[in-house]
Write an enzyme that holds these catalytic residues in place. Structure first.
Site, short mmCIF file in Angstrom:
data_model
loop_
_atom_site.label_atom_id
_atom_site.label_comp_id
_atom_site.label_asym_id
_atom_site.label_seq_id
_atom_site.Cartn_x
_atom_site.Cartn_y
_atom_site.Cartn_z
N ASP A 50 0.83 -1.20 0.00
CA ASP A 50 0.00 0.00 0.00
C ASP A 50 0.87 1.26 0.00
O ASP A 50 1.94 1.28 -0.66
CB ASP A 50 -0.93 -0.04 1.22
CG ASP A 50 -2.27 0.61 0.95
OD1 ASP A 50 -2.29 1.85 0.89
OD2 ASP A 50 -3.27 -0.10 0.79
N ASP A 97 -1.42 2.98 17.50
CA ASP A 97 -1.98 1.65 17.18
C ASP A 97 -1.02 0.82 16.34
O ASP A 97 -1.28 -0.37 16.11
CB ASP A 97 -3.29 1.79 16.39
CG ASP A 97 -4.43 2.27 17.26
OD1 ASP A 97 -4.21 2.53 18.46
OD2 ASP A 97 -5.56 2.41 16.73
N HIS A 142 -3.33 5.95 3.57
CA HIS A 142 -4.14 4.80 3.13
C HIS A 142 -3.62 3.49 3.72
O HIS A 142 -4.39 2.67 4.25
CB HIS A 142 -4.12 4.77 1.60
CG HIS A 142 -5.08 3.82 0.98
ND1 HIS A 142 -4.76 2.51 0.67
CD2 HIS A 142 -6.37 3.98 0.57
CE1 HIS A 142 -5.80 1.92 0.11
NE2 HIS A 142 -6.79 2.79 0.04
N LEU A 153 -2.97 -2.29 17.37
CA LEU A 153 -2.53 -2.77 18.68
C LEU A 153 -3.73 -2.92 19.64
O LEU A 153 -4.64 -2.10 19.63
CB LEU A 153 -1.54 -1.77 19.25
CG LEU A 153 -0.50 -2.25 20.25
CD1 LEU A 153 0.38 -3.33 19.65
CD2 LEU A 153 0.36 -1.07 20.71
N SER A 213 -11.21 -0.67 -0.49
CA SER A 213 -9.91 -0.67 0.20
C SER A 213 -10.08 -0.95 1.68
O SER A 213 -9.18 -1.51 2.32
CB SER A 213 -9.24 0.71 0.07
OG SER A 213 -8.52 0.79 -1.11
#
Lengths: 91, 617
Positions: free
Chosen positions: B271, B280, B307, B318, B477
């Site tokens: 990506d 996170d 993205h 996380l 996505s």
């Protein structure tokens, strides 16, 4: 695959083959060609399966015709990809 | 929410101090729309003895309504002409009114009155449509320009960096708010009455805002008040308090025992990179920057587009006190950075990295315009190496895009759920007419076709974005990472992947795809080309619950991973109606087609059976 248009200008193309030997032979053949520039080789370092070349579109169209007859090597434009998020941002 | 709410009033009051402008700014509501009104003249009604309403009576009644303004009367100019066409009394009234008034009028007339919006027309100029946006269209050279200034506010403060789009009858105007939350936009050849849409997309932390037929002033400051993400009930106290996305809950991740965390599975996210500075995503430590590999491969953690960070958060965010938890927080994440830029050659390179690193699952929330034989060869190599590619179907609303159309991947379409986003956000525009009993709908932008394997949540999905924020986004996505995360859990915890089932092979990939499809919760949305087998279920995918409905009796063969030839790849681009052609081509090429057999539930209509069969290449 779409027919490559024989138009002025240059572009990036992918040359790929299931046979690493065939690809290697082709790359040796074109190594001295002044208009074909090898940008990258993809795949295992000992046996790459794909090459990225920049060349005139006219040259690419000729190669496509030649490869179509042989059926062992493929040439195609190195297309741009896009991400699939935020459909609203496209007018 | 746009305006006139208490928070907006508070926001307006703070505009003066924070932006230095006149606080007499105005909020944006829907302006009156233009409607066509005419008595319905249907032969059937006359046969039933119901006479059409009198045009003059209708006109008089509308004139007496204070909420309705008649601006034109369209119809026969001369009595002779009217009589010649059999229209003793006829025509159409053009009137301005609010949408709710028009709906009330139609209801009151009980079918005897045509009330419809006077739709804007567009030039179907192919040469114009094929041009890149904002590049080659001729703007009106003469005539007035409509200019309007906006201030975007949220939580009483200006929102900087918000994208603001104003749509007229031609090209949109677009700008980004400055530090004071302000932006001025100009539409050439338009007037306040011809502005069709306003769309405000914040970078993070707020819901988007979308208004059709906005009432916009060119003399006063137009204020847009945004809702905070945490204003939404299911995101209360977010991000201080950890939440799951509505999609994760719909897939029953919330019911999964906490020991099921995807440990031992390697997942690659190909990506735009992944900002591991985000709270996170701090556990993400492996990656490869393909775009800049000639300089350094170590810059995979720079994600300027956000993205990749959004997708990675859904897969493996996380498990901490705050933020969004991913499906498989203990999976080993590898980031392959392909954007900005992103070409087929780089995707081939990224998959080579995945083969070398013995990745188990790859998330591909991307696609291209045409199938690629070189890429297809590499996808097959990856599959033979035991790598499962989970691919987004695409957002064009048309046929599935490549590589989602490849027979060697698991393709994911997007669904949404009503009541999971504010009605005045852009997300509301993605709703399609069929909504099932659980509130699910197929997202209007989602690509569809027999290649769709499953569907997953892809509307109003909240996840991590750099630097330390969260954003609610739409797209296939966002749907694909839900399935990628679930695939990681299945590989880590389903009994079939223990012992010899762990062996990396194409057969393992096929078994994984089969388990995901079998785990589905069937959706009653009508067209199976939009949902595939349905919405995968986490508990079933890890083997904690029995598969839904009749099982697929697999006759999976290694040949299923056979490389498709050039004609077959070309056929992938064909529409659904071309499937017989595709089948014939595959037969001629001795290609595997429909290699799985399974009992057909008797409740499925015949057309749906065809769709199921066709999706199992």
């Amino acid at each position: 695959m779409p027919l490559i248009q024989s138009v002025p200008g240059r572009g990036r193309y992918l040359i790929s083959s299931m046979s690493a030997e065939k690809l290697s032979a082709f790359l040796s053949e074109i190594s001295a060609h002044p208009e074909l520039q090898l940008l990258d080789k993809l795949g295992p370092s000992e046996a790459p399966h794909t090459a990225v070349l920049e060349m005139p579109h006219t040259q690419a169209a000729q190669l496509q015709q030649r490869f179509a007859a042989l059926g062992e090597i493929n040439i195609e434009p190195d297309q741009r990809l896009k991400m699939f998020a935020d459909p609203a941002a496209s007018p | 929410m746009a305006t006139k709410s208490e928070s907006d009033k508070a926001s307006a009051a703070s505009v003066a101090s924070s932006t230095g402008v006149n606080p007499a700014s105005r909020g944006i509501t829907q302006r009156k729309g233009q409607f066509l009104i005419a008595p319905r003249r249907h032969p059937g009604m006359q046969m039933m003895g119901i006479a059409p309403l009198s045009f003059s009576v209708v006109e008089q009644a509308l004139k007496e309504s204070p909420d309705i303004q008649i601006i034109d009367r369209v119809g026969p100019k001369q009595v002779v002409g009217a009589l010649g066409t059999g229209m003793q009394e006829g025509g159409v009234l053009v009137a301005l009114m609010h949408e709710d008034k028009a709906q009330a009028l139609a209801r009151q007339a009980q079918g005897q009155l045509i009330v419809e919006r006077d739709q804007p027309l567009q030039l179907h100029d192919v040469s114009y449509l094929q041009q890149p946006p904002l590049a080659n269209c001729n703007l009106p050279a003469a005539g007035a320009a409509f200019s309007a200034e906006f201030v975007v506010m949220g939580k009483g403060q200006p929102v900087a960096g918000a994208e603001v789009y104003l749509y007229g009858s031609m090209l949109p105007a677009q700008g980004v708010t400055d530090a004071q939350g302000r932006v001025r936009l100009m539409l050439f050849g338009e007037t306040a009455a011809s502005v069709r849409k306003l769309y405000v997309k914040p970078r993070a932390d707020f819901w988007s805002f979308y208004q059709m037929q906005p009432d916009i002033s060119d003399t006063e400051l137009n204020m847009v008040g945004l809702r905070a993400l945490s204003d939404w009930p299911s995101l209360k106290n977010f991000p201080q308090q950890q939440q799951l996305t509505w999609g994760q809950r719909a897939m029953r991740l919330d019911q999964l025992p906490n020991t099921f965390r995807g440990q031992g599975v390697r997942v690659a996210v190909i990506d735009s990179g992944c900002a591991n500075t985000h709270p996170d995503l701090t556990q993400v430590s492996r990656g490869y920057d393909i775009v800049n590999k000639s300089i350094s491969t170590a810059t995979w953690n720079v994600d300027t587009l956000a993205h990749g960070s959004h997708c990675t958060g859904l897969i493996a965010g996380l498990d901490s006190a705050g933020g969004i938890r991913g499906f498989a927080p203990d999976a080993e994440i590898h980031v392959c950075k392909l954007f900005p830029g992103g070409q087929v050659s780089q995707l081939i390179d990224a998959l080579e990295y995945c083969i070398e690193q013995q990745i188990d699952v790859v998330n591909l929330s991307l696609g291209g315009a045409e199938p690629s034989e070189a890429l297809e060869q590499q996808i097959v190599r990856a599959k033979q190496a035991g790598i499962a590619c989970i691919v987004a179907a695409g957002n064009s609303g048309g046929i599935v895009q490549y590589p989602g159309s490849s027979p060697n991947v698991l393709t994911v379409a997007a669904i949404g759920r009503v009541n999971e986003f504010p009605a005045d956000s852009y997300h509301a525009q993605t709703v399609t007419p069929v909504v099932d009993a659980n509130g699910f709908f197929s997202a209007i932008f989602s690509c569809y076709g027999p290649e769709v394997s499953v569907c997953a949540p892809g509307v109003a999905i909240t996840s991590s974005v750099p630097e330390q924020s969260y954003a609610a986004w739409d797209g296939t996505s966002m749907a694909a990472p839900h399935v990628t995360g679930l695939a990681a859990l299945a590989l880590a915890h389903h009994p079939d992947f223990r012992g010899s089932g762990q062996m990396r092979s194409a057969a393992r990939v096929e078994r994984l795809f089969q388990i995901i499809k079998q785990s589905r919760q069937p959706l009653m949305l009508g067209d199976q080309r939009r949902t595939g087998f349905g919405l995968p279920d986490t508990l079933r995918a890890v083997g904690l619950a029995a598969p839904q409905g009749l099982p697929i009796t697999a006759t999976t063969a290694p040949g299923l991973s056979a490389l498709m030839s050039l004609p077959a790849l070309q056929a992938l681009r064909m529409g659904y109606s071309d499937l017989p052609t595709l089948q014939a081509q595959n037969a001629a090429l001795a290609m595997p087609f429909g290699m799985m057999s399974f009992p057909i539930p008797t409740s499925y209509p015949q057309a749906m059976n065809t769709s199921i069969m066709s999706s199992l290449w």
